[in-house]
Enzyme design. Structure first.
Site, short mmCIF file in Angstrom:
data_model
loop_
_atom_site.label_atom_id
_atom_site.label_comp_id
_atom_site.label_asym_id
_atom_site.label_seq_id
_atom_site.Cartn_x
_atom_site.Cartn_y
_atom_site.Cartn_z
N ASP A 12 112.39 6.97 46.01
CA ASP A 12 111.81 7.91 45.15
C ASP A 12 112.59 8.61 44.39
OD1 ASP A 12 108.36 8.88 45.18
OD2 ASP A 12 109.80 10.26 44.54
N ALA A 16 112.89 3.67 41.04
CA ALA A 16 112.48 2.66 41.74
C ALA A 16 112.37 1.42 40.96
CB ALA A 16 110.96 3.00 42.18
N CYS A 24 96.80 3.61 40.18
CA CYS A 24 96.28 4.90 40.31
C CYS A 24 95.96 5.50 39.08
CB CYS A 24 96.98 5.80 41.20
SG CYS A 24 98.41 6.23 40.65
N ASP A 69 103.60 1.66 45.38
CA ASP A 69 102.55 2.62 44.76
C ASP A 69 103.29 3.62 43.68
OD1 ASP A 69 100.37 4.09 44.94
OD2 ASP A 69 101.26 5.42 46.60
N ARG A 77 97.34 3.89 54.78
CA ARG A 77 98.54 4.07 55.79
C ARG A 77 98.14 3.75 57.37
NH1 ARG A 77 98.80 8.90 52.50
NH2 ARG A 77 97.25 10.23 53.72
N1 SAH Z 1 103.23 6.44 47.90
C1 SAH Z 1 103.20 7.88 48.05
C2 SAH Z 1 102.73 8.39 46.90
C3 SAH Z 1 103.27 8.08 45.63
S1 SAH Z 1 103.04 8.78 44.16
C4 SAH Z 1 102.30 8.27 49.14
O1 SAH Z 1 101.74 7.69 49.55
O2 SAH Z 1 102.56 9.42 49.46
C5 SAH Z 1 104.30 8.29 43.13
C6 SAH Z 1 105.75 8.69 43.45
O3 SAH Z 1 106.57 7.91 42.58
C7 SAH Z 1 105.98 10.19 43.42
O4 SAH Z 1 106.36 10.46 44.57
C8 SAH Z 1 107.10 10.26 42.48
O5 SAH Z 1 108.12 11.24 42.57
C9 SAH Z 1 107.74 8.97 42.36
N2 SAH Z 1 108.24 8.45 40.96
C10 SAH Z 1 107.85 8.77 40.03
N3 SAH Z 1 108.56 7.83 38.99
C11 SAH Z 1 109.36 7.47 39.61
C12 SAH Z 1 110.56 6.46 39.34
N4 SAH Z 1 110.63 6.06 38.03
N5 SAH Z 1 111.21 5.93 40.26
C13 SAH Z 1 111.06 6.41 41.56
N6 SAH Z 1 109.93 7.30 41.93
C14 SAH Z 1 109.26 7.75 40.95
#
Ligand code: SAH
Length: 390
Positions: free
Chosen positions: A248, A278, A335, A295, A210
């Site tokens: 998201d 996404a 991750c 991410d 970040r």
């Molecule tokens: N970048 C964020 C953490 C991401 S964790 C941070 O730094 O806080 C992964 C995220 O992906 C979660 O918020 C989850 O809701 C979302 N997610 C999972 N599958 C998804 C999809 N198919 N499309 C969109 N979002 C998704």
């Protein structure tokens, strides 16, 4: 004390201090005992190799907490928690934030236990029956830390089902925490929902990334894919991004993200929030961005998932690259320890070939030092990323 006896020749990992005894290595075990008992692990020849938490239903039959012939001292948990907290308190890399991981499971010699601190609130997360049973001890420890006003449980529910314990999300000590706990991280302000947020409420492991995004963001149009509560987008807004687009699947997460962008923005910043898939959204992107963060969630939870996960990663990286303006910065992450940092690089390479764009690696990224990885336990390194320049 229960005994777990290994097959002949299956003692090498334990001798190298790897903290997991896998079910396939076990020749004799107590079997029907309740999960969470301390077991003594011995070689086929009867040599005592260590002691650990026994879990009859898990692939990870024993999680070792002590190596060698001596049983752990009665206060080993308290001692290890204190050492973990002391390491954070004396680590200059962790200055400037009031939110950090105080205990990182195997990385701190505490398999199955995580303690995250958000300002005055400590969240205790157990993922084994043994650690759930020791919760009171962890609470006693956390409640004595200066400035702590609440200690709450937020157990890993999936692990609890597997291990056979009742996951808790109760108030364990002190006053009930506010619905949103406010944290300050290098000048950024975030609200954390410790009761309902993902994991323990916030992705503490992306703190350094970040800060990097904040430094890169000036004048750049930003795309934050898998944004959760907009940790990256809000950092970019603070760093001077004129626009941020967040995607998201969670509407609740994006509602909080909106507040984060508003609260942290350094100047005018146009923000767009897209609730939805996404992978799909990436495919449909028509505009161009100058700073992109990708991410995704852990797409491979088992090694059998790695191929499918690799394709999904490549697909979304490819579409991110296609939406990247010339000279854009692109941050990609994985991750799950099943997808190694090597594999992440290969996937990124595959995406760059398909996009027909040469891409430079400017830096490798990872979790900050409140998420230490024990050298004995490489699986603990679950998060890594690449800072790319398209
Ligand atoms: N970048 C964020 C953490 C991401 S964790 C941070 O730094 O806080 C992964 C995220 O992906 C979660 O918020 C989850 O809701 C979302 N997610 C999972 N599958 C998804 C999809 N198919 N499309 C969109 N979002 C998704």
């Amino acid at each position: 004390m229960y005994d777990v006896v290994l097959h002949p020749g299956r003692d090498k990992a334990v001798r190298r201090r790897h903290p997991w005894v896998l079910s396939g290595s076990v020749a004799r075990e107590p079997g029907a005992t309740p999960a969470g008992e301390l077991a003594r692990v011995t070689s086929a020849e009867g040599e005592v190799l260590g002691y650990g938490d026994y879990s009859p239903r898990s692939q990870l039959r024993v999680r070792l907490v002590a190596f060698g012939k001596d049983a752990p001292a009665a206060d080993w948990l308290d001692e290890r928690l204190a050492a973990s907290a002391e390491r954070r308190a004396t680590d200059p890399l962790l200055e400037g934030t009031d939110a950090l991981r105080l205990a990182n499971a195997e990385g701190d010699g505490l398999p199955g236990l995580v303690l995250d601190r958000y300002a005055g609130v400590v969240v205790v997360r157990a993922s084994t029956a043994a650690m759930a049973a020791r919760r009171a001890e962890a609470v006693r420890f956390a409640a004595t830390l200066p400035g702590v006003t609440s200690v709450v449980a937020r157990d890993d529910a999936t692990a609890a089902r597997r291990e056979g314990f009742e996951p808790s999300s109760e108030l364990l000590a002190g006053a009930p925490p506010p619905a949103r706990v406010e944290i300050r991280e290098h000048g950024r302000v975030y609200q954390v929902d410790v009761a309902r947020g993902q994991k323990t409420g916030f992705y503490l492991d992306q703190r350094d990334a970040r800060s990097l995004v904040e430094r890169l963001a000036r004048g750049r149009r930003v795309l934050d894919l898998f944004a959760y509560t907009g940790g990256f987008a809000a950092a970019a807004a603070r760093g001077g991004a004129p626009s941020v687009t967040l995607v998201d699947a969670s509407e609740a997460a994006l509602a909080l993200a909106r507040a984060h962008v508003e609260r942290n923005r350094g100047g005018a910043c146009e923000a767009r929030f897209v609730v939805g898939d996404a992978f799909e959204a990436a495919r449909r992107l028509r505009e161009r961005f100058d700073l992109l963060v990708v991410d995704p969630p852990p797409l491979a939870r088992r090694s059998a998932d790695v191929q499918r996960a690799s394709r999904a990663y490549k697909d979304v990286f490819l579409h991110a690259l296609r939406a990247a303006a010339p000279g854009a910065f692109v941050l990609v992450f994985r991750c799950s320890h099943h997808v190694s940092s090597d594999l992440l690089r290969k996937i990124a390479f595959g995406a760059s070939l398909d996009a027909q764009r040469p891409v430079q690696v400017l830096a490798t990224l990872g979790a900050p030092s409140d998420h230490p990885v024990a050298l004995d336990h490489p699986e603990g390194e679950y998060l890594s990323g690449l800072l790319l320049r398209a």
